[in-house]
Every structure is written in structure tokens, then in C-alpha cells.
Design an enzyme around this catalytic site. Structure first.
Site, PDB file in Angstrom:
ATOM      1  N   LYS A  11     -20.906   2.807  63.550  1.00 32.18           N
ATOM      2  CA  LYS A  11     -19.620   2.859  62.846  1.00 32.18           C
ATOM      3  C   LYS A  11     -18.489   3.279  63.799  1.00 32.18           C
ATOM      4  O   LYS A  11     -18.657   3.259  64.996  1.00 32.18           O
ATOM      5  CB  LYS A  11     -19.733   3.816  61.657  1.00 32.18           C
ATOM      6  CG  LYS A  11     -20.779   3.371  60.627  1.00 32.18           C
ATOM      7  CD  LYS A  11     -20.381   2.072  59.975  1.00 32.18           C
ATOM      8  CE  LYS A  11     -21.481   1.524  59.090  1.00 32.18           C
ATOM      9  NZ  LYS A  11     -21.234   0.171  58.653  1.00 32.18           N
ATOM     10  N   SER A  48     -25.555  -5.785  56.485  1.00 32.96           N
ATOM     11  CA  SER A  48     -24.145  -5.634  56.848  1.00 32.96           C
ATOM     12  C   SER A  48     -23.278  -6.620  56.069  1.00 32.96           C
ATOM     13  O   SER A  48     -23.383  -7.837  56.236  1.00 32.96           O
ATOM     14  CB  SER A  48     -23.954  -5.858  58.352  1.00 32.96           C
ATOM     15  OG  SER A  48     -22.587  -6.100  58.616  1.00 32.96           O
ATOM     16  N   GLN A  71     -20.190  -6.953  56.486  1.00 31.80           N
ATOM     17  CA  GLN A  71     -19.236  -7.568  57.411  1.00 31.80           C
ATOM     18  C   GLN A  71     -19.825  -8.842  57.998  1.00 31.80           C
ATOM     19  O   GLN A  71     -19.149  -9.869  58.085  1.00 31.80           O
ATOM     20  CB  GLN A  71     -18.862  -6.578  58.507  1.00 31.80           C
ATOM     21  CG  GLN A  71     -18.076  -5.388  57.964  1.00 31.80           C
ATOM     22  CD  GLN A  71     -17.720  -4.376  59.034  1.00 31.80           C
ATOM     23  OE1 GLN A  71     -18.168  -4.469  60.171  1.00 31.80           O
ATOM     24  NE2 GLN A  71     -16.920  -3.393  58.668  1.00 31.80           N
ATOM     25  N   ASP A 127     -20.952   4.409  53.911  1.00 32.37           N
ATOM     26  CA  ASP A 127     -19.772   5.111  54.438  1.00 32.37           C
ATOM     27  C   ASP A 127     -19.686   6.566  53.964  1.00 32.37           C
ATOM     28  O   ASP A 127     -18.738   7.275  54.306  1.00 32.37           O
ATOM     29  CB  ASP A 127     -18.490   4.363  54.043  1.00 32.37           C
ATOM     30  CG  ASP A 127     -18.362   3.049  54.819  1.00 32.37           C
ATOM     31  OD1 ASP A 127     -19.027   2.910  55.864  1.00 32.37           O
ATOM     32  OD2 ASP A 127     -17.613   2.168  54.367  1.00 32.37           O
TER      33      ASP A 127
HETATM   34  C1  S3P Z   1     -17.461  -2.928  55.071  1.00 35.09           C
HETATM   35  C2  S3P Z   1     -18.806  -2.924  55.278  1.00 35.09           C
HETATM   36  C3  S3P Z   1     -19.537  -1.813  55.892  1.00 35.09           C
HETATM   37  C4  S3P Z   1     -18.723  -0.523  55.892  1.00 35.09           C
HETATM   38  C5  S3P Z   1     -17.307  -0.763  56.305  1.00 35.09           C
HETATM   39  C6  S3P Z   1     -16.621  -1.770  55.404  1.00 35.09           C
HETATM   40  C7  S3P Z   1     -16.826  -4.119  54.469  1.00 35.09           C
HETATM   41  O1  S3P Z   1     -19.872  -2.152  57.228  1.00 35.09           O
HETATM   42  O2  S3P Z   1     -19.324   0.436  56.734  1.00 35.09           O
HETATM   43  O3  S3P Z   1     -16.580   0.469  56.263  1.00 35.09           O
HETATM   44  O4  S3P Z   1     -15.696  -4.031  53.969  1.00 35.09           O
HETATM   45  O5  S3P Z   1     -17.474  -5.182  54.474  1.00 35.09           O
HETATM   46  P1  S3P Z   1     -21.201  -3.018  57.524  1.00 35.09           P
HETATM   47  O6  S3P Z   1     -21.090  -4.187  56.677  1.00 35.09           O
HETATM   48  O7  S3P Z   1     -21.196  -3.358  58.976  1.00 35.09           O
HETATM   49  O8  S3P Z   1     -22.325  -2.090  57.152  1.00 35.09           O
END
Ligand code: S3P
Length: 441
Positions: A348, A169, A171, A321
Site C-alpha cells: 500500500k 485486487s 484495482q 484499508d
Molecule cells: C481500491 C482498492 C484497494 C484499496 C485502495 C482502493 C480501489 O487496493 O487498498 O485503497 O478503489 O479499487 P487493491 O485493489 O490493490 O487491493
């Protein structure tokens, strides 16, 4: 009143050039980093979608001055940990997991209690994945059983941490990297591979980052307390938004499309690698580097014969995504496709693995879904003739847009609710499919 669209006709052949809006991940990261820079930063082509506007509104509440001058967004940064904390601040992250999680990283140092809230979809999502590592910096997080609303009680002296990110992840990884900016010392992250925009921005800004890349993981070291200098940024077009048009072209008859200035960072182009393995014709032209990111024009052509795929799981994170779209391509392939290790898809904006299966079933495509996999029985001659209603999908922007693409390529009489969901990531989506010739009511 619900806002709905109706699509009853397959799109006619097209041969066009498109420019897509700015990348959402880069827009949110630029906004957050610019807010902690010293001085005024400017960006061109910042995505003006609800997720990014939520980010700007949160920063305004923290005392950051933001101005728009035509296409330029100007952020008057307050320096590292320079936010102005008033009593009882509530920050509304809207629909954006990226914003909620990354800003929590910047707030480990908050001087007052800060409450983070979000919309119905965001309030169903897991936040322990960030509060657990962020608490190691010394901040306290009061959660609603791991969900929003969350109250952050920052610490005066955040200390560097060691963190093992195992979900892939970006994020989670980025939240910890952002928190590390405010510490005295070095934070060490061992992360399963995921999008690396934060790392590239940290490198561009010379923020004391070292990345050691191994086959499945990255070792990331961030030294805190480095000044962020104000910086200008031209946001490239979003590959995740472009993906709707890549698949629309691939599945349409006798069509060609050029999409200009798309971010083709290798941690984001899983969809292109997967579609190429399935036989789709996609080429990069005019490839160049911009501040560490790779950008190109994409050339896509419709593809008559599509191969099924046993999708390599190592591509999951770089296509995370785009799976709803990839499932549509698999529905047209000549055989059975399988997708595994995708439990993260159900984390998600809506449970997307389930929605993928649901949309295919409504279209009459045989599929078998488990908690982390999907098997799709493709049919190159599939034509949908039924009436299909897509509703109650937690206003997930990607469920809305993928349904529109399915309607325009497989046929049927579709009624798709919650049109406003596109404002989350891609406000001009409907305008752009109309420009290619789609008939929408
Ligand atoms: C994102 C990371 C992804 C993605 C999200 C945007 C980001 O999520 O699904 O739309 O900008 O870091 P995860 O990191 O939880 O997989």
C-alpha cells in the site's frame, strides 16, 4: 517546515452525529467513467481530496472539461476513447494507486505515447500487476522495472482478453474492466473477491457486464463498445474514512456516535464484521439501495470488553484499508489476536503491515510480525504514557490518522508528522476529531 500535530490527552466521552466525506473509490470511478460518457454528468458529494483532484487534473490534460458549481461537479464527457491526445502528455497520479492503475486501463487505446508519474510513495509500488494483463490488450508499457514512471504506447485495435486475477485486487480487476470497455468483443475475468464498485457502476450504466458469483471468486464478462450515457451520481460517505471514527468510539469511554449515509457495500464492510466478532456494538439504521450500492446510518457505542480474534482470512479483502485500525482494537482485547495472509498490506502507500507492528511496539504492545502475518498480545488495561514520534511513513494518510486515533484512545505524548497527508483521502479529518472533543496542538 514539517507540519506536525501533538496529542497529549485522551478524548473525553462524546455523543454526536457525523457526516463523512464522499467515498474515494466511488469518486475516482465516477470521474473516470463520466469522462468517457457522452454528455454532461453531475455528481454531488464528490470527495475533494488530493487523489480525486489528481484524477480531475489528469482528465483535464486529456481534453475533458470539468466545472464545480457549489457542491456539484460537472464533467463534460468525450465519449468512449474520445480523449484528445496531444504530444508528450505526462499525467501525474500523485499518491493514488487507484487512479494510476484504472486510468492505464482507459489508455490502452491512447493514440500517442503517454507518461504516467506519481509521488515518492506511488513510485515505490508495483505496476507489473496491471501492465502485464493490460499488455494482452495489445498496448505496450515501458516501465521502470515494474514501477513508475511508465510510458504507455496504446493500440488502435485493443482486443478482448482472458484474465485471472489472483491477488484480490480491485484495482487490477477494474483496470482490466476499464480496458475492456474499448474492445470489440468480450473480456472474461476470473477474479478473487474484492470491492465491486466497478461492476455495480457498469451494471447501472448497462455496459454489457455479466457477473457470476462463486464462493471465493467472481467470473466477470464485459462486452466492449457500448456507449456510456452521461449519468448523475450522489456519492455516499466513505466507510474507510468512517472507520477511524468507528474505532475512536469503540475504544473511548461512555461514548456514542451516529455516522450518516455510509456506503455499506458488502465488499467493504470487513471492518464491521471483524469488530462485531470482537464484541464492538455497531448497528445499521435506515438501510437503503442507491444505484446498486447499499447505504446506511451507522450507530456505534464504546465497548468495555473486547474479545481477541483469529481473523478469518476471507474477510481480508473487504477490510484491506482498515487493518491498522483493527490492530488497535486487538491491542485492547483480552488475549492474543492473529491476522494472516496479509502480504498485500505491505503493497500500500507505505508497508502497512510493518507500520502496524511498529506503532504497536512504540505503544508497548507485544506483537510478532512476519512478511504476511501479525500476532498481537492484547491488554485491556493498556495505558500509554511514553513519548511517541511518528515520522518518515511516506506520508501515508492512514498511518497518520491511525496514530491520531491511538493517541486519543490509549494516551501518551504523541508527535505525529506530515499532517498534510490527510489531504490524500480525508481533508476534514482533524476538524472532525476536534468536533468530537479532541484536543490537538
Ligand atoms: C481500491 C482498492 C484497494 C484499496 C485502495 C482502493 C480501489 O487496493 O487498498 O485503497 O478503489 O479499487 P487493491 O485493489 O490493490 O487491493
Amino acid at each position: 517546515m514539517l507540519s506536525k500535530i501533538k496529542i497529549n490527552k485522551i478524548i473525553k466521552p462524546f455523543n454526536k452525529v457525523l457526516e463523512i466525506e464522499g467515498d474515494k473509490s466511488l469518486s475516482i470511478r465516477w470521474v473516470l467513467l463520466a469522462s468517457q460518457a457522452n454528455g454532461v454528468s453531475k455528481s454531488i458529494n464528490l470527495l475533494k481530496s488530493e487523489d480525486v483532484i489528481s484524477a480531475l487534473n489528469c482528465l483535464k490534460k486529456l481534453g475533458v472539461k470539468i466545472k464545480f458549481k457549489k457542491k456539484i461537479c460537472e464533467i463534460h464527457g468525450l465519449g468512449l476513447n474520445g480523449y484528445r491526445y496531444k504530444k508528450n502528455i505526462t499525467l501525474d497520479a500523485g499518491n493514488s494507486g487507484t487512479l494510476a492503475r484504472l486510468i492505464m486501463g482507459l489508455l490502452v487505446h491512447a493514440k500517442d505515447k503517454i507518461k504516467i508519474i506519481g509521488d515518492k510513495s506511488l513510485s515505490k509500488r508495483d505496476f507489473y500487476r496491471v501492465t502485464v494483463p493490460l499488455e494482452k490488450f495489445g498496448a505496450k508499457f515501458k516501465t521502470n522495472s515494474g514501477r513508475l514512471p511508465i510510458i504507455i504506447n496504446g493500440t488502435d485495435l485493443p482486443k478482448p482478453i482472458k484474465y485471472n486475477e489472483t491477488k484480490g485486487s480491485a484495482q487490477c480487476k477494474s483496470a482490466v474492466m476499464f480496458a475492456a470497455l474499448n474492445t470489440d468483443g468480450e473480456t472474461i475475468i476470473k477474479a478473487k473477491k474484492s470491492r465491486n464498485h466497478s461492476e455495480l457502476l457498469f451494471k447501472h450504466l448497462k455496459l454489457g457486464i455479466k457477473v457470476i458469483t462463486k464462493s471465493n471468486i467472481d467470473l466477470i464478462k464485459v462486452k466492449g463498445k457500448k456507449e456510456i450515457r452521461s449519468f448523475n451520481y450522489l456519492i455516499p460517505s466513505d466507510i474507510s474514512s468512517s472507520a477511524f471514527f468507528i474505532v475512536l468510539t469503540a475504544l473511548s469511554k461512555n461514548s456514542k456516535l451516529k455516522i450518516k449515509n455510509v456506503n455499506i457495500n458488502s465488499s467493504r464492510i470487513g471492518i464491521i464484521k471483524i469488530l462485531k466478532l470482537m464484541g464492538v456494538k455497531i448497528n445499521f439504521k435506515n438501510t437503503r439501495n442507491y444505484k446498486g450500492e447499499k447505504i446506511a446510518d451507522l450507530l456505534i457505542e464504546s465497548t468495555k470488553s473486547l474479545k481477541p480474534i483469529d481473523c478469518p482470512t476471507k474477510l481480508n479483502s473487504s477490510a484491506i484499508d482498515e487493518f491498522l485500525l483493527i490492530f488497535l482494537v486487538a491491542a485492547r482485547a483480552n488475549g492474543i489476536s492473529t491476522f494472516k495472509n496479509l502480504s498485500e498490506l505491505n503493497q500500500k502507500e507505505s508497508p502497512r503491515l510493518l507500520w502496524g507492528s511498529k506503532i504497536l511496539s512504540m505503544m508497548g504492545v507485544k506483537n510478532v510480525v512476519t512478511k504476511d502475518s501479525l500476532k498481537i498480545y492484547g491488554n485491556p488495561n493498556l495505558k500509554v504514557q511514553k513519548k511517541i514520534i511518528i515520522k518518515k511513513f511516506l506520508k501515508d494518510h492512514r498511518v497518520f490518522m491511525v496514530s491520531a486515533i491511538a493517541a486519543l484512545t490509549f494516551g501518551g505524548k504523541w508527535l505525529i508528522c506530515d499532517k498534510d497527508s490527510i489531504k490524500t483521502s480525508f481533508p476534514s479529518f482533524l476538524k472532525k476529531i476536534r468536533y468530537l472533543g479532541a484536543k490537538i496542538r
